[in-house]
Write an enzyme that holds these catalytic residues in place. Structure first.
Site, PDB file in Angstrom:
ATOM      1  N   LYS A  60       4.565   7.883  -4.878  1.00 51.24           N
ATOM      2  CA  LYS A  60       3.969   6.791  -5.828  1.00 51.24           C
ATOM      3  C   LYS A  60       2.927   7.097  -6.728  1.00 51.24           C
ATOM      4  O   LYS A  60       2.719   6.344  -7.639  1.00 51.24           O
ATOM      5  CB  LYS A  60       2.963   5.999  -4.946  1.00 51.24           C
ATOM      6  CG  LYS A  60       4.102   5.293  -3.713  1.00 51.24           C
ATOM      7  CD  LYS A  60       5.029   4.304  -4.230  1.00 51.24           C
ATOM      8  CE  LYS A  60       5.946   3.784  -3.183  1.00 51.24           C
ATOM      9  NZ  LYS A  60       6.834   2.991  -3.486  1.00 51.24           N
ATOM     10  N   SER A 302       7.681   7.786   7.684  1.00 52.09           N
ATOM     11  CA  SER A 302       8.636   7.547   6.389  1.00 52.09           C
ATOM     12  C   SER A 302       9.839   8.737   6.134  1.00 52.09           C
ATOM     13  O   SER A 302      10.846   8.426   5.997  1.00 52.09           O
ATOM     14  CB  SER A 302       8.484   6.699   5.147  1.00 52.09           C
ATOM     15  OG  SER A 302       7.382   7.664   4.482  1.00 52.09           O
TER      16      SER A 302
END
Length: 513
Positions: A60, A302
């Site tokens: 991100k 994840s």
């Protein structure tokens, strides 16, 4: 909010040395792709792209910089304007880094169910964190951020719809993959989705540069919203109007919110997804642990989920197949989640067995000792400080002692004014003045530990004594009796101020007496 926008300054000598970068923002991207030799099945090669190599530890960071710079170029973000975003954490952490470097105030809206480490990282980087109800899930976060942005005139990043999110992955992440596999070929690319930006941008790059690559989306087995075939109800601007009917709670933080983001929907509409691979939370966590213990790769749930899906595909693939899985972040974001439930802070039976082989400590030889020489000036200083009516709460300690900090934090949070005599501080270092004060203190109280805390000239004791008094209300009564107008504020459980390791049973006491 305070306007702390600043212009970057030039190097003092006008140019940077070769190899030095202008700022931390120039370290974003160009993350490595590594082979997983121990997890790959025979005849098939599984690879992972390690986005934890970004400066704040996640993929991100790329979109944080891209969204801010796109808004700067368009004029949507003005100097000094507050930035706001709804995020599960990693986008917020990336934004906090970017906003800190560029000088924008930042507000993050986050559901209360996301890991505590993320909140603390965000606040450490200078962001304000507003928590919303876990029951309202991702749509609740978004609505709260949208309301605050409109009410206050803040710039809302809107990562779930922001095209800059997808474009940066087309321009950078996707091209990095093509640079590695351009000559030898990539057969399968596996990714999850949060905003859908990386799926959208990387898939677009692969469709152009490696059309033979199958693009597989991994989804939580109990929340397969993208693969459900059920359309997301949207507002005219593309944002989700309500939760997706197939959305369920799942353990993969950052993946699959309770709605299909516009960027993920765009990838589906453009037919950039070839297949879906469901993964259970148990397999995701177990694969994260295997990556750590077998490959030395420290990643979050994840990453484990994506690699678990890649391995499932690899085990049925033909020999010679190359599979690439996206690992979006680092495991340090998950210390308070079930990923670390099996990791204890105390020594295991095997570890205690190793510790038991250490040589036993020999007691110090007994014998008469000369009494310490107490400097009259130090004795007078201790007595004068303890008995000073203008500062009735006094602590003798060290600057960086964790137990001293426990007391400081309690007093500061409770609004209790106090004086701290740090015997190792700069003002007491000359001619061992701090040591003389400490010897005088020990002689006065008969105790040889720090901190030592006094109220109205009376010794309370050390850190644990003070915290226990606060816990049972005796400290408040003591302060009231001093009649010094101190009204402590209510604090959390005082014993939680102790260092975390001090609250654990002592392994050493069991094995090394």
């Amino acid at each position: 909010m305070k306007d702390n926008t600043h212009m970057p300054t030039a190097p003092s000598r006008g140019v940077l040395p070769d190899g030095a970068l202008p700022s931390v923002l120039h370290t974003i991207g160009a993350t490595p792709i590594v082979h997983l030799p121990k997890l790959s099945p025979p005849g098939v090669d599984v690879f992972a792209k390690l986005e934890a190599f970004n400066p704040m530890g996640s993929i991100k960071d790329r979109i944080a910089l891209a969204m801010i710079e796109a808004a700067e170029r368009s004029g949507a973000l003005r100097p000094g304007q507050t930035v706001i975003e709804a995020t599960s954490g990693n986008t917020g952490i990336g934004l906090a880094m970017v906003c800190a470097q560029k000088g924008y105030p930042l507000v993050i809206v986050m559901a209360e169910s996301f890991s505590l480490e993320r909140r603390r990282l965000l606040r450490f980087l200078g962001a304000k964190v507003v928590l919303t109800s876990a029951a309202e899930r991702g749509t609740g976060m978004f609505r709260a951020a949208e309301y605050l942005a409109q009410k206050n005139g803040w710039f809302f990043c809107r990562q779930f719809e922001n095209q800059a999110n997808a474009d940066v992955h087309f321009d950078t992440t996707g091209q990095e993959i093509l640079d590695v596999f351009g000559d030898c070929g990539l057969d399968i690319f596996v990714t999850g989705f949060g905003t859908g930006g990386s799926l959208n941008g990387i898939a677009r790059a692969l469709r152009l540069g490696s059309p033979q690559t199958r693009i597989v989306v991994a989804e939580p087995e109990n929340s397969q919203i993208l693969g459900s075939g059920i359309a997301q109800v949207r507002h005219p601007d593309g944002s989700a109007a309500r939760s997706h009917p197939d959305a369920r709670a799942h353990p993969v933080q950052g993946w699959s919110p309770d709605f299909i983001p516009k960027l993920a929907g765009d990838a589906m509409d453009a037919e950039r997804v070839d297949a879906f691979e469901p993964v259970t939370g148990t397999d995701a966590i177990e694969t994260s642990r295997r990556l750590a213990t077998e490959e030395g790769i420290f990643c979050g749930i994840s990453g484990g989920a994506t690699v678990a899906s890649a391995l499932a595909l690899a085990h049925t693939a033909t020999p010679g197949t190359r599979v690439l899985a996206m690992i979006p972040d680092t495991g340090e974001r998950y210390l308070s989640t079930p990923l670390f439930d099996h990791v204890d802070t105390a020594m295991s039976e095997a570890e205690r067995g190793i510790a038991a082989t250490l040589p036993k400590r020999k007691p110090a030889p007994a014998g008469p000792k000369d009494p310490p020489v107490i400097a009259p000036e130090a004795r007078a200083f201790v007595l004068r400080t303890i008995e000073d009516p203008s500062e009735p709460i006094v602590m003798f300690g060290f600057e960086w002692c964790e137990f001293c900090w426990s007391v400081r934090r309690l007093f500061q949070d409770a609004g209790i004014p106090f004086k701290s005599i740090d015997v190792d501080g700069r003002e007491h270092r000359e001619n061992d003045r701090g040591g003389e004060i400490l010897r005088a203190l020990f002689d006065h109280t008969g105790l040889r530990t720090v901190p030592q805390v006094f109220a109205g000239g009376a010794l309370i004791g050390g850190a644990t004594d003070v915290l226990k008094e606060a816990e049972r209300g005796a400290l408040q009564s003591r302060l009231a009796a001093l009649d010094c107008s101190i009204s402590p504020r209510k604090t959390k459980n005082p014993m939680l101020y102790l260092p975390a390791w001090a609250a654990q049973p002592s392994d050493e006491s069991e094995t090394n007496q």
